[in-house]
Design an enzyme around this catalytic site. Sequence first.
Site, PDB file in Angstrom:
ATOM      1  CB  SER A 208     -41.130  21.998   3.075  1.00 41.14           C
ATOM      2  OG  SER A 208     -41.812  22.438   4.214  1.00 41.14           O
ATOM      3  CG  ASP A 304     -44.101  16.289   7.226  1.00 48.50           C
ATOM      4  OD1 ASP A 304     -43.433  17.045   7.966  1.00 48.50           O
ATOM      5  OD2 ASP A 304     -44.173  16.447   5.998  1.00 48.50           O
ATOM      6  CG  HIS A 371     -40.300  18.534   6.932  1.00 50.26           C
ATOM      7  ND1 HIS A 371     -41.602  18.396   6.487  1.00 50.26           N
ATOM      8  CD2 HIS A 371     -39.938  19.799   6.639  1.00 50.26           C
ATOM      9  CE1 HIS A 371     -41.994  19.540   5.932  1.00 50.26           C
ATOM     10  NE2 HIS A 371     -40.998  20.407   6.005  1.00 50.26           N
TER      11      HIS A 371
END
Length: 432
Positions: A208, A304, A371
């Site tokens: 991320s 995502d 994610h």
Amino acid sequence: MATNPEPWLGALSWWRKGAKRYWGSATVGFTIIVIIFIADYRNSNTCSSTSDLQSTGDLVPLTLLQRAQATGAFCLDGSLPGYHFREGFGSGSANWLLHLEGGGWCNSIKTCNARKGTALGSSKYMGRAVQFDGILSRHPSQNPDFYNWNRVKIRYCDGASFAGHPESEFKNGTELFFRGQLIWEAIMKELLSLGMSKAKQALLSGCSAGGLATFIHCDDFRDHLPKDATVKCLSDAGFFLDEPDILGNRTMLAFYQDVVKLQGVAKSLHENCVGIMEPFKCIFPQEIIKNVRTPFFIVNPAYDSWQIQNILVPVASDPQGYWSSCRLSIQKCDSTQIKRLQGFRDSMLEALSMFQENKEGGMFINSCFAHCQTVMDEIWHSPNSPRINNKSIAESVGDWYFNREVSKQIDCPYPCNPTCYNMELNQQHLPY
Ligand SMILES: *[C@@H]1O[C@H](CO)[C@@H](O)[C@H](O)[C@H]1NC(C)=O
Ligand SMILES: *[C@@H]1O[C@H](CO)[C@@H](O)[C@H](O)[C@H]1NC(C)=O
Ligand SMILES: *[C@@H]1O[C@H](CO)[C@@H](O)[C@H](O)[C@H]1NC(C)=O
């Protein structure tokens, strides 16, 4: 204690299409531990308990980066940054795997101030130990290629993907430290002194906002290591798209513009890019990757969940709440919404098209609603992992890292892949 170290993940649970298993009401923001799944099978009597999962675990203590004091490489609140380190062993003892933690960004004085009161802005709130799972696991069955490497999880506490600069700090009593770049440099120094200066093989990874940091710092990482070492980088869920939202507003672009301006991030971005376009455009990975010289692997789900919630359908762009269920679970999207999601996937593949030609590059673009897939055992490498062409993410990354075979995996569109883990969130990922 009892702070969820990755609150941006929200509470989540998994729905596995093929096996019809439901991992219920999961995520306990369990002390320090990343995420523990409490299995709650609806259609099965088999039971694996949390203690089974924990027993394979490995709690690794937090080390505060004392050397950060000398250069002022502080978290947002002025505290020392930190990392977790496990020494490599056997054939892995000269190899290094780094993982940069993620957790969104702060784009204003208000959101950075709020962050100061959390582990994402201050080591005062960081758990004293974290679980090493997935790509950080010490178990060959869960992490076949990197289990015996030196493994480091680097904590994220600057709010700008390790790329803020003190010149942008306020001199008027607003106490916020923008030291991300200095933290990166201090961490490098520390790890080099712990033996990384003699590394034979190394991999910089991150998820991320940490995946974005991997794009930003990959070549610098390479340059710190011996010339004859094999050095590569891996971004997990860090390929953030410059995509308009459902109203056609450039929400993500505006958000990054604020982050870049607030923390002076332009100084950490490539001169080739900032020389020809506005710096906030140069923070998008599709621009960064054009200038990265080091072999790179991109893991990113085409749907995502963070990007769907914050780039495609930010809350402010859905005032009627038409997307409120779909945003939390792809199973709950209607056909019109699925069409928008397919459009998002098309944009991602388009943004990756140039990188696809990169001979040293690799990718795993699966069609799950997820994610951060590299840091969880079940997803990174297990009998139930999401697969493309029968390869788990761990196998695909290993094939690429060790040049076993070309590894550019692109999944067919949702819902074609029965191996997908699709997250069922019960709250939205926050943008910061
Ligand atoms: C400091 O300056 C910033 C930017 O001009 C402003 O937003 C902030 O409110 C100021 N802080 C104080 C304490 O005056
Ligand atoms: C999005 O764009 C519309 C018009 O294009 C504008 O009226 C609106 O204020 C914008 N909304 C947000 C949340 O930025
Ligand atoms: C998929 O991979 C597994 C283990 O990697 C192997 O045992 C299995 O035979 C493969 N299945 C197919 C259909 O190739």
